[in-house]
Design a protein around this motif. Structure first.
Motif: not given
Lengths: 214, 375
Positions: B90-117
């Motif tokens: 997985m890419t860096v982004e996919q790795n960071i977003a793993v848990v938010p995705k497991l928690l079914k966050y919508p895409k814009p939300k987890w993308q924002e999380i990745v950006h901020n982190l």
């Protein structure tokens, strides 16, 4: 009559045999995959059973093809069915073996990380283990396919058709053109499948894994 | 926030955790430390139920964690391991977003999380988000490992020797970053290490374990000053030594005693000769009764001195003096504040005891930290 003339003259027969052959290979490898991959995954979860199961699969592999075909003939009669049963059995072992080792060789730290961040075992399987084992599984499929291409020629003996038909006809009538018309396409077929699957393997491998040991 | 109540764990006959009870407060940075096999990692892993204790209960915010589905529980607790364990497929982004995705966050939300982190650790999104772990350095990988643990903003983060495999410089900067992140994001962090320096640096509270028991749970300062057990002392090694032997460092501990002293009645030429021979640019001048009179510098002699005159005329009393029993800290403060390179240390009777220079200060500090220095 030289070989090229023979091919030109029997073009339609050869083409039919070739298609039949591809069909035999395709179906039996597919059946082999459908059995071997789930069983391989199952064994990776229940490692204690892996020894006996892999041993049985290995033993099947050592039984000569002719003997197997003989048994299949007795059980299922003449035609495609016994051939497919035997070829599928042969296709299982390489795929099973590679699926099992591919999954069990995934570095434990990935699995611990997956578990630790809250993946279910199913998610770990689909998101971590299978992607990381993919390369190994596909090379198992590749090995099976190449084997099956050559073993399928035996299937001609029990009336399953394919390039084997031509070879057996040639052998029984001392006609080398028939033999070559069966043998050459089947050799090319083996190379072609192997190359194609190799390509697939490279295409399916994520960029992050190229040049990395998992 | 996290409460351990009589936790025990054994494998067969070997006891790994022996009736452990303690409590971690919200927002606290707790470091578990001890010799290998002391049970620190086991303790950590009982918190997210990677290991289930045989006896006892753990409560998070008053809730018994065995009553929570382990998968759900782990998604609310960040987890960082030593081997980093970024998924290589997985890419860096996919790795960071793993848990938010497991928690079914919508895409814009987890993308924002990745950006901020990524921004938080100064790794620009455009440059890093689409790289694979194998394309990053070890330090960068572990930064992403930490971000992955933070992505679903869990209130608690567990770290199992996260910097153990990194080189010292990278480790230093990551320690700082994590400490900073913890304060900024107000996380409760439970951190396992075997490195006392790391523990002293990061911890609000250190839990020292040995053979499945907690030997001491205290702040770093308390642990240094009052270690509850000899094993803690030996574990702390150099950090302890000077605290024990010299509870309070005095000016005299830092001074050098070989100093050049001349009587007030010396003549300028002999002073110049002495200075050039010993390669110094000032001398301590004594009265007839050996008490401190002042200093004389080469500049003063050059500017005003006449051959054959007594140096008493050129005496300067600007040099900073300090009593030998004064706190070393004051000596340092004075030395650092003054423009000269030394502080003169005096005895009770105002005779000269020695000199503290910047070099002797550095050397003494070095010895206090790392033991006897060569040369």
């Amino acid at each position: 009559m030289n070989f090229l003339d023979f091919i030109a003259g029997n073009y339609i027969d050869i083409q039919l045999s070739l298609l039949r052959h591809i069909e035999l290979v395709g179906i039996s490898v597919l059946i082999g995959m459908m059995i071997a991959i789930p069983v391989g995954i199952f064994l990776s979860r229940h490692k204690r059973m892996s020894g006996p199961v892999l041993a049985v699969a290995g033993t099947i592999q050592t039984i000569p093809g002719l003997v197997m075909l003989g048994f299949a003939l007795i059980l299922f009669g003449i035609g495609r069915l016994p051939a497919l049963v035997v070829l599928s059995l042969y296709a299982i072992l390489p795929i099973l073996h590679n699926t099992f080792t591919g999954i069990t060789q995934v570095d434990q730290s990935y699995i611990e990380a997956g578990r630790g961040i809250g993946m279910t075992s199913r998610q770990i399987l689909y998101k971590v283990e299978l992607p990381l084992a993919m390369s190994s599984i596909i090379s198992g499929i590749r090995i099976s396919t190449v084997y099956i291409v050559s073993w399928s020629t035996l299937a001609g003996l029990i009336g399953a058709g394919g390039l084997g038909d031509l070879i057996w006809t040639g052998l029984s009538s001392y006609n080398s053109n028939y033999i070559l018309a069966g043998a050459v396409p089947s050799a090319i077929l083996a190379f072609a499948f192997s190359g194609l699957i190799g390509l697939l393997q490279r295409m399916l491998m994520p960029r992050g894994l190229r040049g990395v040991r998992v | 926030m996290i409460k351990f109540q009589n936790i025990s764990k054994s494998y067969g006959h070997s006891i790994v955790l022996d009736d452990i009870s303690f409590e971690i407060k919200q927002g606290e940075f707790v470091v578990l430390i001890g010799p290998s096999g002391c049970g620190k990692t086991t303790t950590l892993k009982t918190i997210n139920r990677l290991i289930e204790p045989n006896k006892g209960k753990i409560f998070i915010n008053g809730k018994d964690i065995t009553k929570v589905n382990p998968v759900e529980l782990r998604r609310t607790i960040g987890y960082v391991i030593q081997q980093i364990g970024l998924f290589p497929n997985m890419t860096v982004e996919q790795n960071i977003a793993v848990v938010p995705k497991l928690l079914k966050y919508p895409k814009p939300k987890w993308q924002e999380i990745v950006h901020n982190l990524l921004e938080l650790v100064d790794m620009p999104y455009e440059e890093f988000a689409h790289k694979y772990p194998s394309e990053l350095s070890g330090g960068q990988q572990q930064r992403i490992g930490v971000l992955r643990a933070l992505a679903a903003s869990p209130p608690i983060v567990l770290m199992d020797e996260p910097f153990g495999a990194l080189d010292p410089i990278t480790r230093d900067s990551l320690q700082e970053e994590v400490k900073h992140l913890q304060k900024k994001l107000k996380k409760t962090i439970v951190f396992v290490t075997h490195d006392m320096e790391e523990a002293l640096r990061m911890a609000d509270t250190i839990v020292f374990m040995n053979r499945g028991k907690i030997i001491q749970m205290a702040s770093p300062e308390e642990l240094l000053q009052n270690p509850a057990d000899p094993i803690i002392k030996s574990f702390m090694g150099r950090h302890m030594e000077n605290e024990n032997n010299a509870p309070k460092l005095l000016a005299e501990d830092f001074m050098r005693t070989k100093v050049l002293k001349v009587p007030k009645t010396s003549h300028t030429l002999e002073c110049i000769e002495l200075m050039s021979r010993r390669d110094v640019n000032s001398l301590i001048v004594l009265n007839d009764d050996d008490t401190y009179a002042g200093t004389v510098t080469i500049e003063a002699i050059k500017a005003h001195g006449k051959a054959g005159r007594e140096i008493s005329e050129l005496l300067s009393e600007d040099a900073v003096t300090i009593h030998r029993k004064e706190d070393a800290r004051q000596a340092f403060d004075k030395l650092l504040a003054s423009s000269s390179n030394y502080v003169i240390v005096l005895n009770d009777n105002r005779t000269v005891a020695g000199l503290i220079t910047r070099t002797s200060m550095a050397k003494a500090l070095g010895e206090a930290l790392w033991g006897e220095m060569k040369s």
